[in-house]
Design an enzyme around this catalytic site. Structure first.
Site, mmCIF file in Angstrom:
data_model
loop_
_atom_site.group_PDB
_atom_site.id
_atom_site.type_symbol
_atom_site.label_atom_id
_atom_site.label_comp_id
_atom_site.label_asym_id
_atom_site.label_seq_id
_atom_site.Cartn_x
_atom_site.Cartn_y
_atom_site.Cartn_z
ATOM 1 N N ASP A 117 0.643 -1.260 0.061
ATOM 2 C CA ASP A 117 0.008 -0.030 -0.194
ATOM 3 C C ASP A 117 0.972 1.248 0.069
ATOM 4 O O ASP A 117 1.872 1.391 0.551
ATOM 5 C CB ASP A 117 -0.922 0.001 1.340
ATOM 6 N N GLY A 119 0.593 3.759 1.392
ATOM 7 C CA GLY A 119 0.715 4.600 2.736
ATOM 8 C C GLY A 119 -0.325 5.819 2.965
ATOM 9 O O GLY A 119 -0.403 6.632 3.858
ATOM 10 N N GLY A 120 -1.108 6.274 1.836
ATOM 11 C CA GLY A 120 -1.912 7.445 1.881
ATOM 12 C C GLY A 120 -2.932 7.425 2.937
ATOM 13 O O GLY A 120 -3.074 8.274 3.709
ATOM 14 N N PHE A 121 -3.459 6.141 3.216
ATOM 15 C CA PHE A 121 -4.381 6.085 4.313
ATOM 16 C C PHE A 121 -3.833 6.469 5.701
ATOM 17 O O PHE A 121 -4.439 7.241 6.589
ATOM 18 C CB PHE A 121 -5.122 4.868 4.428
ATOM 19 N N ASP A 290 -8.312 -7.003 1.733
ATOM 20 C CA ASP A 290 -7.126 -7.059 3.030
ATOM 21 C C ASP A 290 -7.968 -6.536 4.047
ATOM 22 O O ASP A 290 -8.697 -5.526 4.099
ATOM 23 C CB ASP A 290 -6.038 -6.418 2.402
ATOM 24 N N CYS A 328 -14.145 -26.406 11.898
ATOM 25 C CA CYS A 328 -12.975 -25.989 11.272
ATOM 26 C C CYS A 328 -11.711 -27.091 11.432
ATOM 27 O O CYS A 328 -11.606 -27.732 12.231
ATOM 28 C CB CYS A 328 -12.359 -24.722 12.071
ATOM 29 N N CYS A 330 -8.424 -26.338 10.779
ATOM 30 C CA CYS A 330 -7.163 -25.575 10.897
ATOM 31 C C CYS A 330 -6.387 -26.622 12.153
ATOM 32 O O CYS A 330 -7.137 -27.172 12.834
ATOM 33 C CB CYS A 330 -6.972 -24.293 11.210
ATOM 34 N N CYS A 333 -7.602 -25.804 15.743
ATOM 35 C CA CYS A 333 -8.800 -26.286 15.940
ATOM 36 C C CYS A 333 -8.988 -27.829 16.145
ATOM 37 O O CYS A 333 -9.510 -28.161 17.080
ATOM 38 C CB CYS A 333 -9.941 -25.988 14.974
ATOM 39 N N HIS A 359 -5.739 -19.174 13.340
ATOM 40 C CA HIS A 359 -7.236 -19.552 13.278
ATOM 41 C C HIS A 359 -8.027 -18.803 12.444
ATOM 42 O O HIS A 359 -8.625 -18.893 11.324
ATOM 43 C CB HIS A 359 -7.770 -20.042 14.341
#
Length: 396
Positions: A117, A119-121, A290, A328, A330, A333, A359
């Site tokens: 990104d 970095g404007g935000f 994102d 789940c 993963c 879990c 998770h």
């Protein structure tokens, strides 16, 4: 609804040729499936570090690390692409060091695609200290208080040196609420900076995305999108949402914005990671997402689940020996109980943040995988309805 007859159209999107990168393959986005009942679609975006299957969720590694999670962990979670932030990396550890290390991929030990990104935000979130001109933005470092001035050309050069596969233009992100006249000026400024950033971009092994702005005003969103399309970027970010507006307000203009963008280019909704919002935004035509939400909530002791959000600080989980989420698959879990994870959280053990982050990232990556499977099966409408009627959507 954006569904042209040829759903496998592939656009060659090579950026300006750089003599030092003559062997680099072009960036392409191929739409493979379109949903007959919505604007949802599946696609493949090729990059020098691998292909990305969309819709996709991208974990955020702001400072060249996804908080509490290592690169091998992310690989095990089938993470396709991660984010880093040019603003934070510019301030610390500095672009010179990362460049000497061989670029961001080598510096952080991650060989899959990376998006940076601009970095404007972050810059415009420091509204009390910045000075904005048509030429660029003067801002104060959050690290040492030093002042810096960036033009859109400076920002592109910084991201070129960082070496991510996808980089974002410098833009002005407006807050909510904001007067229409203020948002309109930001749209015009961001468009001008998009033109300048594109002209300054030289690396053909990087895809520079333009960013649509316009706040909550549909006419400004369309004006921004249509103007950026004329610049022919290889992909488009959609910024300025999830900045404090009521949750449903985004969807008043999101579908129209997506429809105004090219069918054969990826659409990236920036900073959004709520599970229900992801699935609704896919239906609106978004391909990439994102958000820091999965890792930030994990560090607060909260987990996504098929039952909605679980706050493991709650005493009800102290003796609960069931899996974190019984549905789940993963490692967290299948290996650990709610009682154990709660113990880590309330004891402030670092492993608690790591395991819950793993998770939560898995949860969103798997959710996007399920969305792709439903699209490929032609059942996305039913999938979305089932989600809305499930306990998983209760807290979102």
């Amino acid at each position: 609804m954006d569904t042209p007859a040829d759903t496998t159209n592939t656009a060659n999107m090579t950026n300006a040729t750089d003599a030092t990168n003559t062997a680099t393959p072009p960036f392409t986005y191929t739409v493979t499936v379109t949903d007959p009942a919505s604007a949802a679609r599946c696609g493949t975006f090729t990059t020098p570090h691998g292909s990305i299957e969309t819709p996709v969720f991208m974990p955020v590694g702001t400072r060249a690390t996804v908080k509490a999670v290592t690169a091998p962990m992310l690989e095990d979670l089938h993470t396709q692409i991660i984010l880093a932030n040019a603003y934070h990396l510019f301030l610390r550890p500095g672009v010179d060091l990362i460049e000497r290390a061989g670029g961001l991929h080598a510096f952080m030990g991650w060989e899959r695609p990376i998006l940076t990104d601009s970095g404007g935000f972050q810059i415009f979130s420091l509204a009390d200290t910045l000075k904005l001109t048509d030429d660029g933005v003067d801002f104060v470092s959050i690290v040492d208080g030093a002042r810096h001035f960036w033009t859109p050309e400076d920002n592109v050069r910084i991201q070129e040196r960082l070496g991510a596969d996808i980089i974002m233009q410098l833009d002005q992100c407006t807050p909510y609420p904001a007067e229409k006249s203020f948002v309109e000026r930001a749209v015009d400024l961001s468009l001008n900076w998009a033109k300048r950033g594109k002209a300054a971009h030289t690396r053909n092994d990087q895809a520079l995305f333009g960013i649509v702005q316009g706040g909550m005003f549909e006419d400004l969103r369309l004006r921004s999108a249509e103007s950026l399309c004329e610049l022919d970027f290889p992909g488009y970010g959609i910024g300025g949402y999830s900045v404090g507006e009521p949750h449903e307000m985004m969807f008043e203009t999101l579908s129209t914005t997506c429809a105004a963008l090219p069918h054969d280019r990826p659409r990236y909704l920036m900073g959004v990671g709520n599970p229900t919002t992801l699935l609704k935004a896919v239906a609106a035509g978004v391909d990439m997402f994102d958000c820091v939400l999965p890792t930030r909530t994990a560090r607060m002791g909260t987990a996504f689940s098929s039952e909605g959000r679980l706050n493991l600080r709650n005493a009800r989980y102290a003796d609960d020996l069931s899996p974190l989420d019984p549905t789940c698959t993963c490692d967290v879990c299948t290996r650990y109980t709610r009682a154990y994870l709660r113990h880590l959280v309330v004891s402030k053990e670092m492993a608690g943040a790591t395991l819950l982050s793993q998770h939560n990232i898995h949860y969103l990556i798997e959710l996007m995988c399920r969305a792709r499977e439903a699209l490929e099966a032609g059942t996305y409408a039913a999938f979305l309805t089932a989600w809305h009627n499930s306990s998983a959507a209760a807290d979102y």
